[in-house]
Design a protein around this motif. Structure first.
Motif, PDB file in Angstrom:
ATOM      1  N   GLY A  16     -39.502   1.644  15.375  1.00  0.00           N
ATOM      2  CA  GLY A  16     -39.771   2.653  16.244  1.00  0.00           C
ATOM      3  C   GLY A  16     -41.064   1.989  17.005  1.00  0.00           C
ATOM      4  O   GLY A  16     -41.791   1.178  16.566  1.00  0.00           O
ATOM      5  N   ASP A  17     -41.642   2.938  18.084  1.00  0.00           N
ATOM      6  CA  ASP A  17     -42.745   2.560  18.654  1.00  0.00           C
ATOM      7  C   ASP A  17     -43.978   3.289  18.300  1.00  0.00           C
ATOM      8  O   ASP A  17     -45.204   3.214  18.979  1.00  0.00           O
ATOM      9  N   ALA A  18     -43.845   4.196  17.257  1.00  0.00           N
ATOM     10  CA  ALA A  18     -44.951   4.856  16.843  1.00  0.00           C
ATOM     11  C   ALA A  18     -45.087   4.646  15.156  1.00  0.00           C
ATOM     12  O   ALA A  18     -44.334   4.467  14.441  1.00  0.00           O
ATOM     13  N   LEU A  19     -46.473   4.104  15.063  1.00  0.00           N
ATOM     14  CA  LEU A  19     -46.937   3.627  13.678  1.00  0.00           C
ATOM     15  C   LEU A  19     -47.330   4.754  12.474  1.00  0.00           C
ATOM     16  O   LEU A  19     -47.546   5.895  13.279  1.00  0.00           O
ATOM     17  N   THR A  20     -47.002   4.676  11.460  1.00  0.00           N
ATOM     18  CA  THR A  20     -47.162   5.866  10.658  1.00  0.00           C
ATOM     19  C   THR A  20     -47.783   5.402   9.487  1.00  0.00           C
ATOM     20  O   THR A  20     -48.227   4.225   9.169  1.00  0.00           O
ATOM     21  N   ASN A  21     -48.383   6.363   8.671  1.00  0.00           N
ATOM     22  CA  ASN A  21     -49.338   6.124   7.393  1.00  0.00           C
ATOM     23  C   ASN A  21     -48.604   5.859   6.030  1.00  0.00           C
ATOM     24  O   ASN A  21     -49.055   5.721   5.111  1.00  0.00           O
ATOM     25  N   ILE A  22     -47.120   5.644   6.202  1.00  0.00           N
ATOM     26  CA  ILE A  22     -46.278   5.570   5.164  1.00  0.00           C
ATOM     27  C   ILE A  22     -45.924   4.092   4.863  1.00  0.00           C
ATOM     28  O   ILE A  22     -45.620   3.369   5.869  1.00  0.00           O
ATOM     29  N   GLN A  23     -45.811   3.747   3.778  1.00  0.00           N
ATOM     30  CA  GLN A  23     -45.121   2.406   3.233  1.00  0.00           C
ATOM     31  C   GLN A  23     -43.933   2.823   2.319  1.00  0.00           C
ATOM     32  O   GLN A  23     -44.085   3.700   1.346  1.00  0.00           O
ATOM     33  N   LEU A  24     -42.797   2.359   2.440  1.00  0.00           N
ATOM     34  CA  LEU A  24     -41.625   2.524   1.741  1.00  0.00           C
ATOM     35  C   LEU A  24     -41.059   1.169   0.946  1.00  0.00           C
ATOM     36  O   LEU A  24     -41.257   0.019   1.592  1.00  0.00           O
ATOM     37  N   ASP A  25     -41.291   1.497  -0.266  1.00  0.00           N
ATOM     38  CA  ASP A  25     -40.843   0.435  -1.243  1.00  0.00           C
ATOM     39  C   ASP A  25     -42.003  -0.604  -1.665  1.00  0.00           C
ATOM     40  O   ASP A  25     -42.208  -1.024  -2.738  1.00  0.00           O
ATOM     41  N   ASN A  26     -42.651  -0.882  -0.564  1.00  0.00           N
ATOM     42  CA  ASN A  26     -43.892  -1.762  -0.890  1.00  0.00           C
ATOM     43  C   ASN A  26     -45.081  -1.443  -0.148  1.00  0.00           C
ATOM     44  O   ASN A  26     -45.219  -1.143   1.057  1.00  0.00           O
ATOM     45  N   PRO A  27     -46.283  -1.356  -0.850  1.00  0.00           N
ATOM     46  CA  PRO A  27     -47.411  -1.084  -0.383  1.00  0.00           C
ATOM     47  C   PRO A  27     -48.138  -2.009   0.500  1.00  0.00           C
ATOM     48  O   PRO A  27     -49.358  -1.585   0.985  1.00  0.00           O
ATOM     49  N   ALA A  28     -47.632  -2.857   1.055  1.00  0.00           N
ATOM     50  CA  ALA A  28     -48.168  -3.981   1.715  1.00  0.00           C
ATOM     51  C   ALA A  28     -47.482  -3.946   3.126  1.00  0.00           C
ATOM     52  O   ALA A  28     -47.947  -4.962   4.196  1.00  0.00           O
ATOM     53  N   ILE A  29     -46.385  -3.023   3.358  1.00  0.00           N
ATOM     54  CA  ILE A  29     -45.856  -3.131   4.506  1.00  0.00           C
ATOM     55  C   ILE A  29     -45.924  -1.978   5.389  1.00  0.00           C
ATOM     56  O   ILE A  29     -46.482  -1.201   4.913  1.00  0.00           O
ATOM     57  N   LYS A  30     -45.580  -1.967   6.807  1.00  0.00           N
ATOM     58  CA  LYS A  30     -45.790  -0.725   7.668  1.00  0.00           C
ATOM     59  C   LYS A  30     -44.576  -0.209   7.985  1.00  0.00           C
ATOM     60  O   LYS A  30     -43.486  -0.791   7.785  1.00  0.00           O
ATOM     61  N   THR A  31     -44.403   1.026   8.127  1.00  0.00           N
ATOM     62  CA  THR A  31     -43.243   1.673   8.725  1.00  0.00           C
ATOM     63  C   THR A  31     -43.560   2.415   9.875  1.00  0.00           C
ATOM     64  O   THR A  31     -44.756   3.014  10.315  1.00  0.00           O
ATOM     65  N   THR A  32     -42.585   2.333  10.869  1.00  0.00           N
ATOM     66  CA  THR A  32     -42.681   3.138  12.108  1.00  0.00           C
ATOM     67  C   THR A  32     -41.585   4.492  12.153  1.00  0.00           C
ATOM     68  O   THR A  32     -41.075   4.693  11.219  1.00  0.00           O
ATOM     69  N   MET A  33     -41.703   5.059  13.137  1.00  0.00           N
ATOM     70  CA  MET A  33     -41.186   6.319  13.130  1.00  0.00           C
ATOM     71  C   MET A  33     -40.271   6.391  14.720  1.00  0.00           C
ATOM     72  O   MET A  33     -40.680   6.119  15.711  1.00  0.00           O
ATOM     73  N   VAL A  34     -38.948   6.660  14.213  1.00  0.00           N
ATOM     74  CA  VAL A  34     -38.209   7.109  15.508  1.00  0.00           C
ATOM     75  C   VAL A  34     -37.799   8.721  15.633  1.00  0.00           C
ATOM     76  O   VAL A  34     -37.286   9.303  14.821  1.00  0.00           O
ATOM     77  N   ARG A  35     -38.205   9.107  16.759  1.00  0.00           N
ATOM     78  CA  ARG A  35     -37.594  10.713  16.912  1.00  0.00           C
ATOM     79  C   ARG A  35     -36.349  10.713  17.187  1.00  0.00           C
ATOM     80  O   ARG A  35     -35.700  10.267  18.027  1.00  0.00           O
ATOM     81  N   VAL A  36     -35.711  11.826  16.595  1.00  0.00           N
ATOM     82  CA  VAL A  36     -34.258  11.943  16.780  1.00  0.00           C
ATOM     83  C   VAL A  36     -33.897  13.434  17.379  1.00  0.00           C
ATOM     84  O   VAL A  36     -34.467  14.300  16.430  1.00  0.00           O
ATOM     85  N   VAL A  37     -34.028  13.463  18.713  1.00  0.00           N
ATOM     86  CA  VAL A  37     -33.835  14.925  19.421  1.00  0.00           C
ATOM     87  C   VAL A  37     -32.359  15.482  19.680  1.00  0.00           C
ATOM     88  O   VAL A  37     -31.828  14.738  20.193  1.00  0.00           O
ATOM     89  N   VAL A  38     -32.141  16.599  18.919  1.00  0.00           N
ATOM     90  CA  VAL A  38     -30.962  17.053  19.012  1.00  0.00           C
ATOM     91  C   VAL A  38     -30.920  18.339  19.832  1.00  0.00           C
ATOM     92  O   VAL A  38     -31.383  19.168  19.983  1.00  0.00           O
ATOM     93  N   ASP A  39     -29.790  18.017  21.037  1.00  0.00           N
ATOM     94  CA  ASP A  39     -29.635  18.925  22.185  1.00  0.00           C
ATOM     95  C   ASP A  39     -28.804  20.128  21.636  1.00  0.00           C
ATOM     96  O   ASP A  39     -28.023  19.859  20.653  1.00  0.00           O
ATOM     97  N   ALA A  40     -28.832  21.311  22.026  1.00  0.00           N
ATOM     98  CA  ALA A  40     -28.022  22.452  21.437  1.00  0.00           C
ATOM     99  C   ALA A  40     -26.616  22.192  22.036  1.00  0.00           C
ATOM    100  O   ALA A  40     -26.234  21.530  22.849  1.00  0.00           O
ATOM    101  N   GLY A  41     -25.619  22.665  21.297  1.00  0.00           N
ATOM    102  CA  GLY A  41     -24.125  22.562  21.493  1.00  0.00           C
ATOM    103  C   GLY A  41     -23.550  23.046  20.333  1.00  0.00           C
ATOM    104  O   GLY A  41     -23.931  23.330  19.117  1.00  0.00           O
ATOM    105  N   ALA A  42     -22.194  23.213  20.758  1.00  0.00           N
ATOM    106  CA  ALA A  42     -21.257  23.805  19.650  1.00  0.00           C
ATOM    107  C   ALA A  42     -20.651  22.872  18.487  1.00  0.00           C
ATOM    108  O   ALA A  42     -20.248  23.065  17.571  1.00  0.00           O
ATOM    109  N   ARG A  43     -20.504  21.593  19.084  1.00  0.00           N
ATOM    110  CA  ARG A  43     -19.636  20.817  18.408  1.00  0.00           C
ATOM    111  C   ARG A  43     -20.742  20.092  17.171  1.00  0.00           C
ATOM    112  O   ARG A  43     -21.599  19.604  17.540  1.00  0.00           O
TER     113      ARG A  43
END
Length: 531
Positions: free
Chosen positions: A88-115
């Motif tokens: 993703g293009d946004a940096l976060t304060n979270i590390q996953l599995d390894n405290p020496a690596i960075k993690t980014t974020m991707v927003r998933v925006v869900v539009d309204a709908g029936a299916r």
């Protein structure tokens, strides 16, 4: 048994999204807004066409995987979509599995709908998929966990998230980004029994909008609020900004870490606002350079100065930012007197200390590092006595010329010796050189020592002139590395002066019994006069 091959036609749909959104970059004090511009991205929709039969069917790799690779098939009534990203293009304060690596974020925006939607997610780097909008439409999120399960989900209940376990499957990842072996469709059918209705890849999106799979970047055209260099760098490298995420809000198969100091540029902002670092002043840099350089000055280069700069001075105890201050993100730090050594990893930047004028040799010394390290390996004067190759006349002066290369590779370097009396020439070069020697009235060449990486040659001297050629590359008589004399015969370019000039002087003293009287050094030359 007959195997059916479904042929798919791909309808390329062009999507453009103008996402007038902003991300808030939180830090220790205040709020920083980071903006960006919209971007167009293509999504591919697969439409099933007529089924056919293969004349020479090949069994699928997934035909007999048994219970080791059981994956619940997507509901046939759901819209099945697949998304892959690098990060993703946004940096976060979270590390996953390894405290020496960075993690980014991707927003998933869900539009309204029936299916209802079943979504397949895959990332190359550690990513948090952050769901928002009409999330009730997401019936199932199937997540390919990637290397060491470095992925997390936010915004969906646990019962709707399926982190796949593919270790015993014929394929552990899906070539959604690149498919050089043309095996994507086979893998998707083997794992899920069908192809997604839509698939898309985006390298570094800010958001993905469902169900159309429109990807958007953070708007870069809006005004920026960054004032310090770290804030400007954060906006440059992470247009989506910095987001502080509560670890308890995440679902992840990996261990979740939150560091003492934020990752990358966000950590520099945090430390600067907390008063732990500040930009280095010119007089502070000059004071360190002067104190460090004195030990490597000599009559051959009395004005030598170490070429180093510092981004920040360290004012108190701190932990370096995690996630890698390396490559283009590297910063250099000068620890002021009385301040303890920083904890953690400084990355690729220089770490130096005003106390004692100490510096990390790997990252601070630049082109002078090899010379300083070689200087420490030279034998002492007593041991060096066994390495004599030539006894220079007592009345001879030792005149040295050091270059990286001739100014014109096809032309000789002209050396005119106008100094009266016996002269021992030392010719030092990296690139091959032809040294053409001429003498003035009363000058006599007592000998020549050529020390170079590539072999060179000398012209214009009487045939009985002693010449010692100590080129490094390809020399058959090179001494074993364990020999006490080996460091005295190995090539080291002195064309930058400083510690390399001292090394060359020590070498010549050991080999001839005389020190260099004067060194003329330059990156390149076509001629020089020795007076």
């Amino acid at each position: 048994m007959l195997y059916c091959i479904w042929r798919f036609s791909f309808v390329l749909e062009h999507y453009w999204m103008n996402l007038n959104t902003h991300l808030i970059a939180a830090a220790l004090s205040g709020v920083m807004l980071i903006f960006g511009n919209a971007s167009a991205l293509f999504a591919t929709e697969n439409t099933i066409s007529q089924a056919g039969r293969s004349a020479s069917p090949q069994p699928s790799r997934f035909a007999a995987v048994g219970p080791d690779c059981e994956i619940a098939q997507p509901n046939s009534e759901h819209l099945f979509v697949a998304v892959a990203v690098d990060h993703g293009d946004a940096l976060t304060n979270i590390q996953l599995d390894n405290p020496a690596i960075k993690t980014t974020m991707v927003r998933v925006v869900v539009d309204a709908g029936a299916r209802p939607i079943t979504i397949l997610l895959q990332s190359g780097d550690p990513v948090i998929w952050d769901f928002e909008g009409a999330v009730e439409r997401i019936a199932r999120a199937i997540v390919v966990p990637g290397y060491r399960n470095r992925v997390a989900m936010r915004g969906l209940p646990a019962e709707r998230v399926d982190f796949l376990k593919l270790a015993r499957c014929p394929a552990q990842s899906i070539p959604l980004k690149n498919d050089p072996k043309n095996e994507r469709d086979e893998i998707l059918r083997g794992l899920f029994g069908r192809l997604p209705d839509r698939m898309a890849f985006a390298s570094e999106p800010n958001s993905i909008r469902l169900p159309e799979l429109k990807a958007a970047e953070a708007p870069k055209s809006a005004p920026r609020t960054g004032q310090t260099q770290a804030e400007k760098d954060l906006a440059l490298y992470y247009p989506g900004g910095f987001r502080i995420v509560e670890p308890n809000s995440l679902l992840s198969p990996a261990q979740v870490f939150t560091p003492e100091t934020f990752p990358n540029q966000a950590g520099l902002i945090q430390l600067e606002r907390a008063g732990a670092i500040r930009p280095a002043l010119r007089e502070e840099v000059d004071r360190f350079v002067e104190g460090y350089s004195k030990q490597f000055r000599s009559k051959l280069d009395p004005t030598y100065r170490l070429r180093v700069g510092f981004s920040y001075v360290v004012l108190r105890d701190l932990m370096f930012p995690v996630g890698g201050l390396g490559g283009g993100h590297a910063k250099s730090f000068l620890v002021l007197p009385g301040v303890p050594a920083p904890r953690g990893n400084a990355g690729h930047g220089c770490l130096a200390f005003m106390d004692g004028f100490r510096a990390d040799e790997l990252s601070c010394l630049g082109d002078d590092r090899e010379a300083i390290q070689r200087l420490r390996k030279l034998p002492d004067d007593e041991a060096a006595k066994a390495c004599r190759l030539f006894d220079a006349p007592d009345d001879a002066t030792v005149e040295a010329v050091s270059i990286y290369k001739p100014r014109a590779s096809s032309s000789p370097v002209e050396i005119h010796v106008g100094k009266r009396g016996a002269v021992l020439l030392v010719l030092n070069t990296y690139e091959p050189a032809i040294w053409r020697i001429s003498t003035g009235e009363g000058a006599r060449i007592a000998g020549i020592i050529m020390t170079s990486y590539y072999p060179g040659k000398v012209e214009g001297i009487p045939p009985d002139t002693p010449v010692i050629n100590l080129y490094y590359r390809g020399r058959n008589n090179r001494l074993p590395a364990a020999s006490v004399c080996a460091p005295l015969q190995d090539y080291l370019g002195a064309y930058s002066g400083g510690p390399a000039a001292i090394v060359l002087d020590r070498q010549i003293s050991a080999l001839t019994g005389k020190n260099i009287d004067k060194l003329r050094f330059s990156h390149e030359l076509d001629s020089i006069e020795i007076r």
